[in-house]
Enzyme design. Structure first.
Site, PDB file in Angstrom:
ATOM      1  N   GLU A 137       0.845  -1.202   0.000  1.00  0.00           N
ATOM      2  CA  GLU A 137       0.000   0.000   0.000  1.00  0.00           C
ATOM      3  C   GLU A 137       0.875   1.245   0.000  1.00  0.00           C
ATOM      4  OE1 GLU A 137      -2.338  -0.232   3.594  1.00  0.00           O
ATOM      5  OE2 GLU A 137      -3.153  -2.199   3.081  1.00  0.00           O
TER       6      GLU A 137
ATOM      7  N   LYS B  35       2.097   4.654   1.336  1.00  0.00           N
ATOM      8  CA  LYS B  35       2.000   5.161   2.706  1.00  0.00           C
ATOM      9  C   LYS B  35       1.639   6.636   2.658  1.00  0.00           C
ATOM     10  CE  LYS B  35       4.246   5.346   7.139  1.00  0.00           C
ATOM     11  NZ  LYS B  35       4.072   6.769   7.340  1.00  0.00           N
TER      12      LYS B  35
ATOM     13  N   ASP C  94       0.745  10.374   3.759  1.00  0.00           N
ATOM     14  CA  ASP C  94       1.279  11.256   4.781  1.00  0.00           C
ATOM     15  C   ASP C  94       0.135  12.117   5.294  1.00  0.00           C
ATOM     16  OD1 ASP C  94       3.250  12.138   6.337  1.00  0.00           O
ATOM     17  OD2 ASP C  94       4.200  13.430   4.844  1.00  0.00           O
TER      18      ASP C  94
ATOM     19  N   TYR D 104      -7.658   1.364   5.542  1.00  0.00           N
ATOM     20  CA  TYR D 104      -6.696   0.287   5.330  1.00  0.00           C
ATOM     21  C   TYR D 104      -6.623  -0.748   6.448  1.00  0.00           C
ATOM     22  CZ  TYR D 104      -3.858   3.724   7.900  1.00  0.00           C
ATOM     23  OH  TYR D 104      -3.417   4.639   8.799  1.00  0.00           O
TER      24      TYR D 104
ATOM     25  N   LYS E  98      10.248   3.487   3.678  1.00  0.00           N
ATOM     26  CA  LYS E  98      10.187   4.936   3.439  1.00  0.00           C
ATOM     27  C   LYS E  98      11.011   5.344   2.222  1.00  0.00           C
ATOM     28  CE  LYS E  98       8.700   7.468   6.529  1.00  0.00           C
ATOM     29  NZ  LYS E  98       8.707   7.569   7.979  1.00  0.00           N
TER      30      LYS E  98
ATOM     31  N   CYS F 221      18.969  44.700 -14.680  1.00  0.00           N
ATOM     32  CA  CYS F 221      18.795  43.322 -15.146  1.00  0.00           C
ATOM     33  C   CYS F 221      20.158  42.659 -15.364  1.00  0.00           C
ATOM     34  CB  CYS F 221      17.999  43.348 -16.450  1.00  0.00           C
ATOM     35  SG  CYS F 221      17.912  41.748 -17.267  1.00  0.00           S
TER      36      CYS F 221
ATOM     37  N   CYS G 183      20.422  42.180 -19.397  1.00  0.00           N
ATOM     38  CA  CYS G 183      20.503  43.266 -20.386  1.00  0.00           C
ATOM     39  C   CYS G 183      20.783  44.623 -19.767  1.00  0.00           C
ATOM     40  CB  CYS G 183      19.231  43.317 -21.218  1.00  0.00           C
ATOM     41  SG  CYS G 183      17.842  44.078 -20.366  1.00  0.00           S
TER      42      CYS G 183
ATOM     43  N   CYS H 291      12.473  42.934 -15.226  1.00  0.00           N
ATOM     44  CA  CYS H 291      13.357  43.713 -16.077  1.00  0.00           C
ATOM     45  C   CYS H 291      12.484  44.582 -16.977  1.00  0.00           C
ATOM     46  CB  CYS H 291      14.200  42.749 -16.918  1.00  0.00           C
ATOM     47  SG  CYS H 291      14.889  43.520 -18.386  1.00  0.00           S
TER      48      CYS H 291
ATOM     49  N   CYS I  16      15.815  42.833 -24.108  1.00  0.00           N
ATOM     50  CA  CYS I  16      16.462  41.856 -23.229  1.00  0.00           C
ATOM     51  C   CYS I  16      16.501  40.465 -23.877  1.00  0.00           C
ATOM     52  CB  CYS I  16      15.697  41.790 -21.914  1.00  0.00           C
ATOM     53  SG  CYS I  16      16.407  40.640 -20.743  1.00  0.00           S
TER      54      CYS I  16
END
Ligand code: 9MJ
Length: 673
Positions: free
Chosen positions: A116, A118, A120, A228, A317, A411, A414, A429, A435
């Site tokens: 199955e 697991k 969380d 489960y 895990k 920037c 550029c 920018c 640019c």
């Protein structure tokens, strides 16, 4: 039969129908009717129950959210302890587990395991008496949990009535309550929008939602459940193996995880582990590993448990997805729309089996919120394929002389000025036309239908032209030759010729389209049109200051600033000049002379109701005279025109000392002009 006698049957029928639809929707994941039809049936049941409160039962689908907020949760003693699981972190750990199982059972053949994912989330125990939902509790310390019945009732995938008729009279089922990834993202987006605290992960969000003393709040959270296991069972038979039990669950309307498989041996378990690991990011919920359970119940009983974990199950895990490392430097990346993203350069660290040396810091607001500084020790999280991120700083480990992270003024690609508005998280920018980071997007936008409308110059071709170095900015489009274009892949002579014809045709445009095509941030079609109509020529627009721009209809301070900064970038103006040199032209626009715009530079606020004019008419006429009509009163307001029943705006004007006039004054002003 009289009409009234039929009502209990009608109510029962509606409940059954609604429960069936609920089952299809929440448990089988196969909606059976449109939402609107479900809502209609639900309302019908609600109104019958309102007329006949004596018919209401706790298992009615209308009764999921009931009762007043509790003061505290009461305690529940688990009749069968709620176990936790021992962990395995490697294939060796799993082989050792299997060997222990075989040794204890004195059985050297393959052992079948149910595999199955697991989840969380939070383990819960739910008691059904005669098929009816009666009690729900948290795991707590395994022996005593908290009564969260009213909260669990609100979760739509928890049936209030079991289906079928072969369930034990008392049946305690166990499972995991969790928040799917999408629901979690939505919840946090809402929290962000309302300036509320966000949840760190779906598990915390699920836990926080179940800890609510007010079930209304829990009901608003997107929680789901997978079952489960069983706990206490009386008066009824269960199958002799876990896999068959899960099938029974399914028949009783208890949702089970669809990924679960029965493996014949440890090798099958390992295959499941790998396949789930591959699928992990695509699953709609978070998992942190898989669980293997000996399938046969006789064997489970024989194996028993040690401390609080069963000897017949183990959690395998996934490798940790968070690690600590040092932040070495921060660089700013420029995206294709000009957004600057701070990227952390890290001391390389293995996170879940992958070496990570860069992680996103999202934006400056996030850096400030987390108080991240260069040389800090930071937690890095990698969630599957998504870009790793800096989660937080370990403040206890902060060295002296850390460096504060600042937004670059220019920037990094550029050198154009970087703009960040206070109410936006993203910095950008301002060299949109020039640019290189934004080149492709700028060119695609430029040639689009509402802009220059260059037929044949689609996204794919733009990519090809930029990648092959034929165009660097939008002006280069107008210097392409048929030969250059026809040499591109998938381009014949005919298409090349057609493209050049449309490019030539596009040179004849309008000022509004031209302005829109420049891709100035937040200057859409409507704003471009306003600029063209009110100012008339590109030179005036280039020279306009923020005050003048803000006096135009529907241009606020942010757009005004975007426009001014765009034209302040010499590179952008160079490209504009190149375009004009290439022969871009538009019909001259007649603009009303300044003397025809007596209210230019004035900001007017309309409030209350007028008699002779509607609010929109007044607004239009004022705008035609050059005034800016705003919705809120500030120090910058020139005057307020108050009709009858004016409220808070009038009060604010008086407080700020802004001049207030009445409708008659306005009519005179409009009439005069
Ligand atoms: C989770 N968390 O998904 C169990 N679990 O079984 C699954 N937890 C469990 N099984 C017995 N799938 C104790 C805990």
């Amino acid at each position: 039969m009289s009409k009234n006698q039929a009502i209990p049957q009608k109510v029962e029928q509606l409940r059954k129908t609604l429960n069936d639809h609920n089952h299809c929707y929440y448990v089988l994941d196969e909606p059976s009717i449109p939402d609107a039809e479900y809502d209609r049936l639900f309302r019908e049941l609600q109104s019958l129950e309102a007329e006949h409160p004596e018919l209401i039962t706790v298992a009615s689908p209308t009764q999921r959210v009931g009762g007043m907020p509790a003061k505290e949760f009461s305690q529940v003693q688990h009749r069968v302890p709620m176990l936790s699981l021992a962990n395995a972190f490697s294939e060796e750990d799993l082989q050792a587990f299997n060997k222990r199982v075989q040794d204890r059972l004195n059985y050297s053949e393959d052992i079948a395991y149910v595999c199955e994912p697991k989840l969380d989330g939070l383990a819960v125990s739910i008691l059904y008496e005669e098929g009816k939902f009666v009690l729900a509790a948290t795991r707590g310390d395994g022996a005593t949990g908290e009564d969260i019945t009213q909260n669990i009732r609100t979760i739509k995938s928890v049936p209030l009535q079991l289906r079928g008729n072969d369930y034990p009279k008392s049946l305690e089922v166990r499972g995991e309550v969790f928040m799917p990834k999408a629901g979690f993202d939505n919840l946090n987006a809402t929290a962000r929008a309302q300036d509320e605290k966000e949840f760190a992960n779906p598990r915390n969000a699920a836990a926080g939602s179940l800890r609510q003393l007010n079930p209304q709040i829990t009901a608003s959270r997107p929680l789901e459940v997978f079952f489960y296991a069983v706990g206490y069972v009386a008066d009824g038979d269960l199958p002799d193996n876990h896999f068959a039990l899960l099938e029974k669950f399914h028949g009783w309307g208890l949702r089970t995880c669809p990924e679960i498989v029965l493996a014949n041996n440890v090798e099958g378990c390992m295959r499941f582990y790998s396949s789930i690991q591959d699928k992990r990011n695509a699953l709609p919920y978070e998992i942190d590993g898989v669980v293997y359970k000996v399938n046969k119940f006789t064997w489970q009983r024989k194996l028993g448990f040690v401390s609080r974990a069963p000897r017949w199950a183990i959690a395998h895990k996934f490798p940790a997805q968070e690690e600590l490392t040092t932040l070495l430097a921060v660089e700013f990346q420029v995206g294709r729309t000009g957004a600057l993203t701070p990227v952390a350069r890290l001391e390389p660290v293995a996170v879940g089996g992958v070496t990570v040396s860069n992680a996103t810091l999202h934006n400056m607001d996030e850096i400030a919120r987390k108080d991240v500084r260069v040389t800090d020790t930071v937690i890095i999280r990698r969630a599957g394929d998504v870009i790793p991120e800096v989660v937080s700083v370990i403040k206890e480990r902060r060295p002296q002389n850390t460096k504060i992270i600042t937004l670059p003024t220019h920037c990094p690609v550029c050198e154009s000025v970087v703009v960040k508005h206070d109410d936006e998280a993203v910095a950008r920018c301002s060299g949109g036309l020039y640019c290189p980071a934004q080149r492709k997007e700028a060119i695609k936008h430029f040639s689009a239908r509402k802009a220059f409308d260059i037929e044949g110059l689609g996204d794919k071709l733009v990519e090809q032209l930029v990648d092959s170095g034929l165009i660097h900015d939008v002006a280069d489009i107008f210097h392409l030759t048929a030969e250059q274009v026809s040499n591109l892949e998938r381009m014949g002579d005919k298409s090349a010729e057609n493209l050049l014809v449309s490019i030539e045709k596009a040179k004849q445009t309008t000022l509004a389209r031209f302005l829109y095509a420049l891709g100035i941030r937040e200057v859409g079609e409507a704003t471009a049109k306003t600029l063209a109509e009110k100012l008339g020529c590109i030179e005036k627009i280039k020279r306009a200051d923020e005050a003048l721009l803000q006096s135009l209809p529907d241009i606020g301070p942010v757009v005004a600033e975007n426009i001014v900064i765009f034209f302040q970038q010499a590179h952008n103006c160079d490209v504009i000049n190149k375009l004009l040199d290439a022969g871009i032209n538009w019909p001259v626009i007649e603009v009303k002379a300044a003397e025809d715009l007596p209210l230019i530079g004035q900001t007017v606020v309309l409030t209350g109701s007028m008699e002779a004019l509607t609010r929109d008419q007044a607004k239009e006429q004022l705008q035609a005279l050059g005034a800016k009509v705003s919705g809120s009163v500030s120090k910058k307001t020139s005057y307020v025109i108050a009709g009858s029943e004016a409220g808070s705006k009038l009060a604010k004007a008086e407080k700020l000392g802004v001049a207030v006039h009445n409708e008659a004054w306005l009519l005179e002003l409009l009439g005069e002009k």
